[in-house]
Design a protein around this motif. Structure first.
Motif, PDB file in Angstrom:
ATOM      1  N   GLU A 292      -6.765  18.772 -19.453  1.00  0.00           N
ATOM      2  CA  GLU A 292      -5.696  17.780 -19.275  1.00  0.00           C
ATOM      3  C   GLU A 292      -4.344  18.407 -19.615  1.00  0.00           C
ATOM      4  O   GLU A 292      -4.196  19.078 -20.627  1.00  0.00           O
ATOM      5  N   LYS A 293      -3.375  18.178 -18.740  1.00  0.00           N
ATOM      6  CA  LYS A 293      -2.023  18.702 -18.959  1.00  0.00           C
ATOM      7  C   LYS A 293      -1.222  17.717 -19.801  1.00  0.00           C
ATOM      8  O   LYS A 293      -1.168  16.537 -19.501  1.00  0.00           O
ATOM      9  N   ARG A 294      -0.605  18.245 -20.877  1.00  0.00           N
ATOM     10  CA  ARG A 294       0.172  17.386 -21.759  1.00  0.00           C
ATOM     11  C   ARG A 294       1.551  17.991 -22.009  1.00  0.00           C
ATOM     12  O   ARG A 294       1.750  19.201 -21.855  1.00  0.00           O
ATOM     13  N   THR A 295       2.460  17.143 -22.445  1.00  0.00           N
ATOM     14  CA  THR A 295       3.817  17.586 -22.765  1.00  0.00           C
ATOM     15  C   THR A 295       4.227  16.984 -24.103  1.00  0.00           C
ATOM     16  O   THR A 295       4.037  15.795 -24.339  1.00  0.00           O
ATOM     17  N   SER A 296       4.754  17.835 -24.976  1.00  0.00           N
ATOM     18  CA  SER A 296       5.261  17.350 -26.263  1.00  0.00           C
ATOM     19  C   SER A 296       6.718  17.782 -26.396  1.00  0.00           C
ATOM     20  O   SER A 296       7.151  18.762 -25.793  1.00  0.00           O
ATOM     21  N   THR A 297       7.480  17.029 -27.188  1.00  0.00           N
ATOM     22  CA  THR A 297       8.899  17.324 -27.396  1.00  0.00           C
ATOM     23  C   THR A 297       9.140  17.638 -28.861  1.00  0.00           C
ATOM     24  O   THR A 297       8.751  16.878 -29.747  1.00  0.00           O
ATOM     25  N   SER A 298       9.770  18.784 -29.111  1.00  0.00           N
ATOM     26  CA  SER A 298      10.091  19.201 -30.477  1.00  0.00           C
ATOM     27  C   SER A 298      11.466  19.855 -30.477  1.00  0.00           C
ATOM     28  O   SER A 298      11.733  20.770 -29.681  1.00  0.00           O
ATOM     29  N   MET A 299      12.348  19.395 -31.355  1.00  0.00           N
ATOM     30  CA  MET A 299      13.712  19.951 -31.438  1.00  0.00           C
ATOM     31  C   MET A 299      14.393  19.938 -30.076  1.00  0.00           C
ATOM     32  O   MET A 299      15.027  20.902 -29.658  1.00  0.00           O
ATOM     33  N   LYS A 300      14.190  18.816 -29.338  1.00  0.00           N
ATOM     34  CA  LYS A 300      14.774  18.623 -28.009  1.00  0.00           C
ATOM     35  C   LYS A 300      14.268  19.627 -26.979  1.00  0.00           C
ATOM     36  O   LYS A 300      14.869  19.820 -25.927  1.00  0.00           O
ATOM     37  N   MET A 301      13.156  20.300 -27.310  1.00  0.00           N
ATOM     38  CA  MET A 301      12.544  21.250 -26.382  1.00  0.00           C
ATOM     39  C   MET A 301      11.194  20.706 -25.944  1.00  0.00           C
ATOM     40  O   MET A 301      10.408  20.232 -26.772  1.00  0.00           O
ATOM     41  N   GLN A 302      10.939  20.771 -24.653  1.00  0.00           N
ATOM     42  CA  GLN A 302       9.661  20.297 -24.132  1.00  0.00           C
ATOM     43  C   GLN A 302       8.663  21.437 -24.067  1.00  0.00           C
ATOM     44  O   GLN A 302       8.994  22.553 -23.656  1.00  0.00           O
ATOM     45  N   ASP A 303       7.429  21.155 -24.482  1.00  0.00           N
ATOM     46  CA  ASP A 303       6.353  22.139 -24.447  1.00  0.00           C
ATOM     47  C   ASP A 303       5.222  21.569 -23.598  1.00  0.00           C
ATOM     48  O   ASP A 303       4.651  20.528 -23.929  1.00  0.00           O
ATOM     49  N   THR A 304       4.937  22.232 -22.492  1.00  0.00           N
ATOM     50  CA  THR A 304       3.858  21.794 -21.610  1.00  0.00           C
ATOM     51  C   THR A 304       2.648  22.690 -21.832  1.00  0.00           C
ATOM     52  O   THR A 304       2.769  23.910 -21.838  1.00  0.00           O
ATOM     53  N   TYR A 305       1.498  22.087 -22.007  1.00  0.00           N
ATOM     54  CA  TYR A 305       0.306  22.863 -22.327  1.00  0.00           C
ATOM     55  C   TYR A 305      -0.937  22.123 -21.830  1.00  0.00           C
ATOM     56  O   TYR A 305      -0.882  20.957 -21.440  1.00  0.00           O
ATOM     57  N   MET A 306      -2.074  22.832 -21.873  1.00  0.00           N
ATOM     58  CA  MET A 306      -3.349  22.250 -21.468  1.00  0.00           C
ATOM     59  C   MET A 306      -4.200  22.012 -22.701  1.00  0.00           C
ATOM     60  O   MET A 306      -4.165  22.778 -23.661  1.00  0.00           O
TER      61      MET A 306
END
Length: 431
Positions: free
Chosen positions: A46-60
Motif C-alpha cells: 500500500e502506498k502511503r504519504t506522511s507529512t513532517s516539517m512541511k515535507m511530504q514522504d511517500t513510501y510503501m
C-alpha cells in the motif's frame, strides 16, 4: 553456534512471558524451524504519504500475516497476526541480524531500484509490477529467516512478525550498532593479515565468482529480452498488412483476417512471457546479493584473526623485553627508553626488577586475552563454515529449481509459438 540439524536454544532467544509462547511450545515439540508450524505471508502493498516539517514522504508499506498451522503449538487466540511494515523496517531487521549473528549467512533484501533491466521494463520504484516483485522478494526474505534454525528463534525477528508497537525501540535497546566492526578496521584486517585461513579466502573467491557468473547471466537475459520483445512486436506489422490486404482480396478476406489475428496474438504474447521471466531474474538477483552476505562473514573472520595476530605479536614483544631485562641487556633499536639510558645511564637492579614484575603482569593479561580471542575465533570459524555449507546446499537446490523451471517455461512458450504459427498456416491453406 548451533548446528542446523540440532539447534541449541537459549532462554534469551525467547520473549519473556508469564505463560508459554508458541516458540517455546514448538521447541519442546522438537520443531527445528518456524516454517514447520507457522505460515508467513507478505501481501497487500500500500502506498502511503506522511507529512513532517512541511515535507511530504511517500513510501510503501506491506502487510505481514502469520498463521499457526500446527494446532499443537497454539497457546491462545486463533493463532493469526497481521501488521504493516515499511521497507526501512525490513532493512533495520536485516542490519540487526547481520551484526548480531556475524557467523551466519543472512539472507539479502530485494533491490531498492531495478537493475539488469531491459529496454521496455518499468524502473519506477512505485511501479505496480516492481512493487509486486519486491513484495514477493520480501516474503522470501522472511521465509528464509524463519527457516533458519538460529535466526527463527531470535526475539527481535519474532517481534518483527508479531509486535506492532515499540518494535523499533526494542531493536535499538539491544545496542547492536555498537557491536559492529568499523569499516576502517575491516579494511586494515583484510590487507594486514599474515596468516589468513585459506578456507575463508576460498569463500571470498567463491562469492566473487557467484556475483560474476550470475551478473553475466542477467546481462545476457536482459539483451535477450530486448531482442525477443522487438521480434514479437514486429509481428504486429504482419497483422496490419494482412488486415489491409484482406480489404482488396475478397476471396481471401476471412483467411487473411484470421492470420492477422494470430499474428496479433503472437505479438502480444511477449508481455506475459517477459513478465514471467522477470520472476526468475529476481530469484537470480537474490543469489547475486548473497555474494555480499558471504563476504560479510569473511570480513568478520578477518577482524577476529587480525585481533588474534596483534595479541600474539604483543605477547611475543613483551616476552622478548622480559628476557632482555633478565639478561641485563638494553633493548635494541631507537626508543624513548634507549634515549633515556644514553643520557642517564642504565637502570639500577631495583628498577629492572620492577620493570620485569610489570612485564610479568602484562604478559599474564595478554595471555588471557590471546586465549579468549583464540577461542572466539575458533568458535566463529566452526559456526561460519557450518552455515556457509548450509547455504551452499540450499543454493544448489534453489538454482536447480530455478533453471529447470526456466527451461520448462521456455519450452512451453515455444510450444505456444508453434501452435500460433500452425493456426496461421491452417488459415493460409484455406485460401
Amino acid at each position: 553456534m548451533a548446528d542446523e540439524s540440532s539447534p541449541t536454544y537459549s532462554p534469551d532467544h525467547f520473549p519473556s512471558s508469564p505463560t508459554e509462547n508458541p516458540v517455546e511450545i514448538a521447541k519442546k515439540l522438537g520443531k527445528t524451524n518456524m516454517l514447520q508450524w507457522m505460515e508467513i505471508r507478505v501481501c497487500e502493498p500500500e502506498k502511503r504519504t506522511s507529512t513532517s516539517m512541511k515535507m511530504q514522504d511517500t513510501y510503501m508499506v506491506y502487510l505481514i500475516e502469520t498463521r499457526i498451522t500446527d494446532n499443537s503449538v497454539k497457546c491462545k487466540g486463533d493463532g493469526t497476526t497481521s501488521l504493516w511494515r515499511r521497507y526501512s523496517e525490513f532493512e533495520l531487521l536485516r542490519n540487526y541480524l547481520d551484526i548480531t549473528y556475524p557467523a551466519l549467512v543472512i539472507p539479502p533484501l530485494p533491490e531498492k531500484k531495478a537493475t539488469y533491466t531491459w529496454q521496455n521494463m518499468a524502473t519506477d520504484k512505485f511501479d505496480v509490477e516492481f512493487i509486486e516483485r519486491r513484495r514477493a522478494a520480501l516474503e522470501i526474505f522472511l521465509l528464509r529467516c524463519a527457516a533458519h534454525p538460529i535466526v527463527c528463534c531470535d526475539t527481535i525477528f519474532i517481534g518483527f512478525l508479531q509486535k506492532n508497537e515499540g518494535w523499533k525501540d526494542s531493536v535499538y535497546a539491544t545496542d547492536f550498532q555498537n557491536k559492529a566492526d568499523s569499516k576502517l578496521k575491516s579494511l586494515n584486517a583484510s590487507f594486514r593479515l599474515k596468516k589468513p585461513d585459506q578456507q575463508f579466502e576460498e569463500v571470498k573467491n567463491y562469492s566473487n565468482e557467484i556475483e560474476s557468473n550470475i551478473g553475466n547471466l542477467l546481462k545476457v537475459r536482459a539483451r535477450m529480452a530486448d531482442h525477443q520483445f522487438g521480434i514479437h512486436k514486429l509481428h504486429g506489422n504482419y497483422q496490419r498488412v494482412f488486415n489491409e490486404w484482406s480489404t482488396i482480396e475478397k476471396d481471401m478476406t476471412d483467411p487473411l483476417q484470421s492470420a492477422a489475428h494470430y499474428m496479433n496474438v503472437y505479438a502480444q504474447a511477449i508481455d506475459a512471457i517477459l513478465e514471467e521471466e522477470e520472476q526468475y531474474a529476481d530469484q537470480l538477483k537474490e543469489y547475486l546479493a548473497f555474494g555480499d552476505s558471504l563476504r560479510s562473514a569473511c570480513r568478520k573472520y578477518e577482524c577476529l584473526q587480525y585481533d588474534l595476530e596483534r595479541a600474539d605479536e604483543s605477547l611475543s614483544s613483551k616476552t622478548a623485553q622480559k628476557q632482555m631485562l633478565s639478561q641485563g641487556k638494553a633493548p635494541t633499536g631507537f626508543s624513548l627508553g634507549s634515549l633515556k639510558k644514553a643520557v642517564f645511564g642504565n637502570d639500577t637492579p631495583e628498577q629492572r626488577e620492577l620493570k620485569i614484575k610489570h612485564l610479568d603482569e602484562q604478559i599474564k593479561l595478554t595471555e588471557v586475552e590471546l586465549k579468549q580471542i583464540n577461542e572466539e575465533t575458533q568458535q566463529f570459524v566452526e559456526a561460519a563454515l557450518r552455515d556457509i555449507d548450509r547455504f551452499k546446499r540450499q543454493k544448489t537446490k534453489d538454482l536447480k529449481e530455478i533453471f529447470t523451471n526456466y527451461a520448462i517455461m521456455q519450452i512451453k512458450q515455444c510450444k505456444k509459438g508453434i501452435a500460433i504459427w500452425t493456426s496461421a498456416k491452417d488459415c493460409f491453406t484455406k485460401m
